[in-house]
Design a protein around this motif. Structure first.
Motif, short mmCIF file in Angstrom:
data_model
loop_
_atom_site.label_atom_id
_atom_site.label_comp_id
_atom_site.label_asym_id
_atom_site.label_seq_id
_atom_site.Cartn_x
_atom_site.Cartn_y
_atom_site.Cartn_z
N HIS A 1 77.90 -13.24 -23.72
CA HIS A 1 77.99 -12.59 -25.02
C HIS A 1 76.87 -13.14 -25.89
N LEU A 2 75.85 -12.35 -26.12
CA LEU A 2 74.63 -12.81 -26.80
C LEU A 2 74.72 -12.65 -28.32
N ALA A 3 75.24 -11.53 -28.77
CA ALA A 3 75.30 -11.25 -30.21
C ALA A 3 76.44 -10.28 -30.47
N ASN A 4 76.82 -10.19 -31.75
CA ASN A 4 77.95 -9.35 -32.11
C ASN A 4 77.79 -8.92 -33.57
N ARG A 5 78.06 -7.65 -33.83
CA ARG A 5 78.02 -7.14 -35.21
C ARG A 5 79.27 -6.33 -35.47
N ILE A 6 79.89 -6.54 -36.62
CA ILE A 6 81.03 -5.71 -37.01
C ILE A 6 80.82 -5.20 -38.43
N HIS A 7 81.37 -4.02 -38.71
CA HIS A 7 81.28 -3.41 -40.04
C HIS A 7 82.63 -2.81 -40.37
N GLN A 8 83.28 -3.36 -41.37
CA GLN A 8 84.54 -2.80 -41.86
C GLN A 8 84.23 -1.88 -43.04
N LEU B 1 77.45 -2.50 -26.04
CA LEU B 1 78.65 -1.69 -26.07
C LEU B 1 78.99 -1.40 -27.52
N GLU B 2 79.28 -0.14 -27.84
CA GLU B 2 79.52 0.28 -29.21
C GLU B 2 81.00 0.59 -29.41
N PHE B 3 81.58 0.04 -30.50
CA PHE B 3 82.99 0.21 -30.79
C PHE B 3 83.18 1.02 -32.06
N ALA B 4 84.23 1.83 -32.10
CA ALA B 4 84.55 2.60 -33.31
C ALA B 4 86.07 2.69 -33.43
N ILE B 5 86.57 2.43 -34.64
CA ILE B 5 88.00 2.50 -34.90
C ILE B 5 88.22 3.44 -36.08
N SER B 6 89.13 4.39 -35.91
CA SER B 6 89.39 5.37 -36.96
C SER B 6 90.88 5.40 -37.32
N ARG B 7 91.14 5.83 -38.54
CA ARG B 7 92.52 5.98 -39.05
C ARG B 7 92.63 7.35 -39.70
N GLU B 8 93.50 8.18 -39.17
CA GLU B 8 93.67 9.55 -39.65
C GLU B 8 92.34 10.29 -39.67
N MET C 1 78.72 -4.98 -29.44
CA MET C 1 78.67 -6.18 -28.61
C MET C 1 77.36 -6.14 -27.84
N THR C 2 76.56 -7.20 -27.94
CA THR C 2 75.31 -7.31 -27.21
C THR C 2 75.47 -8.37 -26.14
N ALA C 3 75.32 -7.97 -24.89
CA ALA C 3 75.57 -8.87 -23.75
C ALA C 3 74.29 -9.06 -22.93
N LEU C 4 74.20 -10.20 -22.28
CA LEU C 4 73.04 -10.53 -21.45
C LEU C 4 73.50 -10.79 -20.03
N ARG C 5 72.94 -10.01 -19.11
CA ARG C 5 73.17 -10.26 -17.69
C ARG C 5 72.02 -11.13 -17.20
N ILE C 6 72.30 -12.43 -17.05
CA ILE C 6 71.26 -13.40 -16.71
C ILE C 6 70.76 -13.17 -15.29
N GLY C 7 69.46 -13.33 -15.11
CA GLY C 7 68.89 -13.30 -13.77
C GLY C 7 68.39 -11.96 -13.28
N VAL C 8 68.57 -10.90 -14.08
CA VAL C 8 68.07 -9.59 -13.67
C VAL C 8 66.55 -9.59 -13.78
#
Length: 295
Positions: free
Chosen positions: A96-103, A133-140, A149-156
């Motif tokens: 898990h390299l980096a992460n951003r959230i926006h409420q 990977l992009e996340f989205a949460i909705s209400r009504e 979520m920004t992930a790193l696959r080491i060794g590629v």
């Protein structure tokens, strides 16, 4: 775009069995992630689960639903992806390299939410292949929270995509605000409330099986523990938090919180902060925060 609905998440043991089986993947060169969306169509913000998360991360009850809590709802979708044919690389060994959230709107216990995760872009990194990977949460039908979520696959070798670039500067003048303890059992305690029972977080013996000398704290727990100290003890209406994970926080351990408040920014309240080791000379994570109080 393929859409996969997950009405009932699998048990943690089943998810990690799938993650371990994914170690057999040998993808070769990957030019792009397959376009796929995972969906939990109806998730209720449960009072007991929110309270358990808040307690283990240090948030006060009067703060309401912590701004990072919705990411816990995305975890089953990410695990389904990692274990599936849609993810070209093994789950184990992905960082898990980096992460951003926006409420966008204040969340409340009892809210009925739709939780989605979709595959994102590939980025080239000197240590391997980065993907998002992009996340989205909705209400009504209204978007109330999203994240990346920004992930790193080491060794590629020969990673594809534009170069990964850090979004955060390291030249801010920070001062020490507080110190905190990361107990030996915090990986197990956080794992029980988040669902993330990765062996590298649970105990020294299980962590050593995957190349770590000791268990390490979850990056999202470290981020949450810092935010519990940075945010006021009242509900937050809007917020954005960007974090980059730097070095492991070994358990048990002590850490220090370094920060500076900013006058300028998108939100009424803005800050830059780092979680460092106890000496204050090595960062575990670096982050930028902006928020506005609930109306």
């Amino acid at each position: 775009m393929t859409t996969i609905e997950i009405s009932t998440p699998r048990h943690a043991a089943q998810m990690y069995a799938g993650a371990l089986l994914s170690s057999r993947k040998r993808p070769g060169v990957v030019r792009a992630l397959k376009p796929v969306t995972y969906v939990r169509p109806a998730v209720t913000l449960d009072a007991a689960q929110v309270a358990a998360y808040a307690k283990v991360c240090g948030f006060k009850p009067e703060a309401g639903v912590p701004v990072l809590y919705p990411q816990m709802l995305t975890f089953p979708l990410a695990m389904e992806f990692f274990a599936s044919e849609h993810c070209p690389w093994p789950a184990m060994g992905t960082v898990h390299l980096a992460n951003r959230i926006h409420q966008h709107r204040q969340l409340s216990v009892g809210d009925l939410l739709r939780v989605e995760m979709r595959t994102g872009e590939l980025l080239a990194h000197e240590k391997g292949q980065v993907f998002t990977l992009e996340f989205a949460i909705s209400r009504e039908g209204e978007r109330v929270w999203d994240g990346t979520m920004t992930a790193l696959r080491i060794g590629v070798k020969n990673p594809v995509g534009k170069p990964y670039v850090s979004a955060l500067s390291s030249d801010a003048n920070l001062s020490c605000q507080a110190g905190f303890t990361a107990p030996a059992d915090i990986g197990r305690r956080y794992g029980l409330v988040s669902g993330d029972m990765n062996p590298i977080h649970l105990s020294a013996p299980s962590a050593k099986l995957f190349g770590f000398r000791q268990a390490i704290a979850h990056g999202l727990w470290t981020k949450a523990r810092a935010l519990a100290a940075m945010l006021p003890r009242q509900p937050i209406g809007q917020a954005e938090v960007t974090v980059e994970f730097k070095t492991p926080l070994y358990l048990p351990g002590r850490a220090s919180l370094w920060a500076t408040r900013q006058v300028k920014g998108t939100f009424p309240h803005n800050a830059i902060f780092e979680v460092r080791n106890a000496k204050g000379d090595k960062p575990h994570l670096r982050a930028q925060l902006g928020y506005a109080f609930a109306a």
